[in-house]
Motif scaffolding. Structure first.
Motif, PDB file in Angstrom:
ATOM      1  N   ILE A 178       0.811  -1.217   0.000  1.00 23.24           N
ATOM      2  CA  ILE A 178       0.000   0.000   0.000  1.00 23.24           C
ATOM      3  C   ILE A 178       0.850   1.276   0.000  1.00 23.24           C
ATOM      4  N   TYR A 179       2.100   1.178   0.428  1.00 23.22           N
ATOM      5  CA  TYR A 179       2.962   2.351   0.452  1.00 23.22           C
ATOM      6  C   TYR A 179       3.802   2.480  -0.816  1.00 23.22           C
ATOM      7  N   GLN A 180       3.835   1.431  -1.631  1.00 20.36           N
ATOM      8  CA  GLN A 180       4.565   1.452  -2.904  1.00 20.36           C
ATOM      9  C   GLN A 180       3.754   0.688  -3.957  1.00 20.36           C
ATOM     10  N   PRO A 181       2.535   1.171  -4.268  1.00 20.39           N
ATOM     11  CA  PRO A 181       1.704   0.451  -5.228  1.00 20.39           C
ATOM     12  C   PRO A 181       2.291   0.499  -6.633  1.00 20.39           C
ATOM     13  N   PRO A 182       1.905  -0.453  -7.478  1.00 21.23           N
ATOM     14  CA  PRO A 182       2.419  -0.479  -8.846  1.00 21.23           C
ATOM     15  C   PRO A 182       1.845   0.673  -9.672  1.00 21.23           C
ATOM     16  N   ASN A 183       2.355   0.834 -10.854  1.00 15.65           N
ATOM     17  CA  ASN A 183       1.885   1.890 -11.744  1.00 15.65           C
ATOM     18  C   ASN A 183       0.579   1.446 -12.411  1.00 15.65           C
ATOM     19  N   ASP A 184      -0.449   1.302 -11.591  1.00 17.51           N
ATOM     20  CA  ASP A 184      -1.768   0.869 -12.038  1.00 17.51           C
ATOM     21  C   ASP A 184      -2.767   1.747 -11.284  1.00 17.51           C
ATOM     22  N   GLU A 185      -3.484   2.569 -12.006  1.00 17.58           N
ATOM     23  CA  GLU A 185      -4.353   3.570 -11.383  1.00 17.58           C
ATOM     24  C   GLU A 185      -5.351   2.974 -10.395  1.00 17.58           C
ATOM     25  N   LYS A 186      -5.968   1.865 -10.773  1.00 16.88           N
ATOM     26  CA  LYS A 186      -6.979   1.231  -9.921  1.00 16.88           C
ATOM     27  C   LYS A 186      -6.357   0.711  -8.618  1.00 16.88           C
ATOM     28  N   LYS A 187      -5.201   0.065  -8.730  1.00 17.47           N
ATOM     29  CA  LYS A 187      -4.531  -0.468  -7.542  1.00 17.47           C
ATOM     30  C   LYS A 187      -3.993   0.660  -6.666  1.00 17.47           C
ATOM     31  N   GLN A 188      -3.503   1.732  -7.282  1.00 19.69           N
ATOM     32  CA  GLN A 188      -3.024   2.883  -6.514  1.00 19.69           C
ATOM     33  C   GLN A 188      -4.175   3.514  -5.732  1.00 19.69           C
ATOM     34  N   ALA A 189      -5.317   3.655  -6.380  1.00 20.89           N
ATOM     35  CA  ALA A 189      -6.474   4.277  -5.729  1.00 20.89           C
ATOM     36  C   ALA A 189      -6.945   3.439  -4.542  1.00 20.89           C
ATOM     37  N   PHE A 190      -6.966   2.112  -4.700  1.00 21.39           N
ATOM     38  CA  PHE A 190      -7.416   1.285  -3.588  1.00 21.39           C
ATOM     39  C   PHE A 190      -6.382   1.283  -2.467  1.00 21.39           C
ATOM     40  N   ALA A 191      -5.092   1.290  -2.812  1.00 26.74           N
ATOM     41  CA  ALA A 191      -4.039   1.346  -1.789  1.00 26.74           C
ATOM     42  C   ALA A 191      -4.202   2.618  -0.954  1.00 26.74           C
ATOM     43  N   GLU A 192      -4.507   3.737  -1.604  1.00 25.76           N
ATOM     44  CA  GLU A 192      -4.741   4.993  -0.886  1.00 25.76           C
ATOM     45  C   GLU A 192      -5.964   4.866   0.027  1.00 25.76           C
ATOM     46  N   ARG A 193      -6.989   4.175  -0.464  1.00 27.30           N
ATOM     47  CA  ARG A 193      -8.206   3.991   0.337  1.00 27.30           C
ATOM     48  C   ARG A 193      -7.910   3.188   1.611  1.00 27.30           C
ATOM     49  N   VAL A 194      -7.078   2.151   1.486  1.00 28.79           N
ATOM     50  CA  VAL A 194      -6.710   1.335   2.654  1.00 28.79           C
ATOM     51  C   VAL A 194      -6.070   2.214   3.715  1.00 28.79           C
ATOM     52  N   ILE A 195      -5.184   3.106   3.279  1.00 24.91           N
ATOM     53  CA  ILE A 195      -4.489   3.998   4.216  1.00 24.91           C
ATOM     54  C   ILE A 195      -5.463   5.034   4.792  1.00 24.91           C
ATOM     55  N   GLU A 196      -6.205   5.704   3.918  1.00 17.57           N
ATOM     56  CA  GLU A 196      -7.089   6.790   4.350  1.00 17.57           C
ATOM     57  C   GLU A 196      -8.212   6.311   5.277  1.00 17.57           C
ATOM     58  N   GLU A 197      -8.747   5.125   5.006  1.00 18.01           N
ATOM     59  CA  GLU A 197      -9.861   4.618   5.809  1.00 18.01           C
ATOM     60  C   GLU A 197      -9.400   3.766   6.985  1.00 18.01           C
ATOM     61  N   ASP A 198      -8.078   3.697   7.198  1.00 17.04           N
ATOM     62  CA  ASP A 198      -7.513   2.901   8.289  1.00 17.04           C
ATOM     63  C   ASP A 198      -8.053   1.472   8.280  1.00 17.04           C
ATOM     64  N   MET A 199      -8.098   0.877   7.103  1.00 21.11           N
ATOM     65  CA  MET A 199      -8.567  -0.503   6.996  1.00 21.11           C
ATOM     66  C   MET A 199      -7.526  -1.419   7.628  1.00 21.11           C
ATOM     67  N   PHE A 200      -7.980  -2.539   8.174  1.00 20.85           N
ATOM     68  CA  PHE A 200      -7.053  -3.528   8.725  1.00 20.85           C
ATOM     69  C   PHE A 200      -6.482  -4.315   7.556  1.00 20.85           C
ATOM     70  N   TYR A 201      -5.178  -4.278   7.407  1.00 21.57           N
ATOM     71  CA  TYR A 201      -4.590  -5.019   6.307  1.00 21.57           C
ATOM     72  C   TYR A 201      -3.894  -6.267   6.828  1.00 21.57           C
ATOM     73  N   PRO A 202      -3.772  -7.284   5.997  1.00 22.50           N
ATOM     74  CA  PRO A 202      -4.036  -7.248   4.568  1.00 22.50           C
ATOM     75  C   PRO A 202      -5.525  -7.162   4.246  1.00 22.50           C
ATOM     76  N   VAL A 203      -5.806  -6.486   3.140  1.00 25.07           N
ATOM     77  CA  VAL A 203      -7.161  -6.413   2.612  1.00 25.07           C
ATOM     78  C   VAL A 203      -7.164  -7.258   1.346  1.00 25.07           C
ATOM     79  N   VAL A 204      -8.090  -8.215   1.266  1.00 24.68           N
ATOM     80  CA  VAL A 204      -8.175  -9.099   0.108  1.00 24.68           C
ATOM     81  C   VAL A 204      -9.361  -8.654  -0.740  1.00 24.68           C
ATOM     82  N   VAL A 205      -9.081  -8.376  -2.006  1.00 27.43           N
ATOM     83  CA  VAL A 205     -10.111  -7.910  -2.933  1.00 27.43           C
ATOM     84  C   VAL A 205     -10.218  -8.907  -4.076  1.00 27.43           C
ATOM     85  N   LEU A 206     -11.443  -9.331  -4.352  1.00 25.69           N
ATOM     86  CA  LEU A 206     -11.705 -10.256  -5.448  1.00 25.69           C
ATOM     87  C   LEU A 206     -12.662  -9.556  -6.406  1.00 25.69           C
ATOM     88  N   GLU A 207     -12.168  -9.236  -7.598  1.00 30.17           N
ATOM     89  CA  GLU A 207     -13.001  -8.580  -8.609  1.00 30.17           C
ATOM     90  C   GLU A 207     -13.759  -7.386  -8.018  1.00 30.17           C
TER      91      GLU A 207
END
Length: 105
Positions: A49-78
């Motif tokens: 989440i602190y070094q996401p790949p150059n993929d807009e969708k993955k970067q946006a979700f990584a930011e969401r994990v940080i901003e919303e203080d989600m408990f990680y790991p967060v597993v996303v399926l589709e």
């Protein structure tokens, strides 16, 4: 073929002190899902989440994990969050079966 994305970080989240690391969870899920659904292709990706790949969708979700203080790991399926903090295989399997995966048991 579905994609599971495991979002996490090297450092454990404060509420996850006695749990496996995000990377360990990613490796465990990859092995468990491969055993449960042999010969059924799937992709599993680890995203720091602190070094996401150059993929807009993955970067946006990584930011969401940080901003919303989600408990990680967060597993996303589709685009569906199927696990957070200490993901449960049963929940992940159920989500995969909704996408057409069949158990080998």
């Amino acid at each position: 073929m579905i994609e599971l994305v495991v979002y996490g970080a090297e450092v454990l989240c404060p509420s996850c002190v006695n749990l496996p690391s995000s990377k360990e969870t990613y490796e465990w899920l990859e092995a468990a899902i491969g055993r449960k659904y042999p010969n059924q292709p799937f992709q599993i990706t680890y995203v720091d989440i602190y070094q996401p790949p150059n993929d807009e969708k993955k970067q946006a979700f990584a930011e969401r994990v940080i901003e919303e203080d989600m408990f990680y790991p967060v597993v996303v399926l589709e685009d569906e969050v199927v696990g957070e903090g200490n993901p449960k295989l049963k929940t992940i399997y159920a989500a995969m079966e909704r996408h057409g995966y069949k158990t080998s048991e």
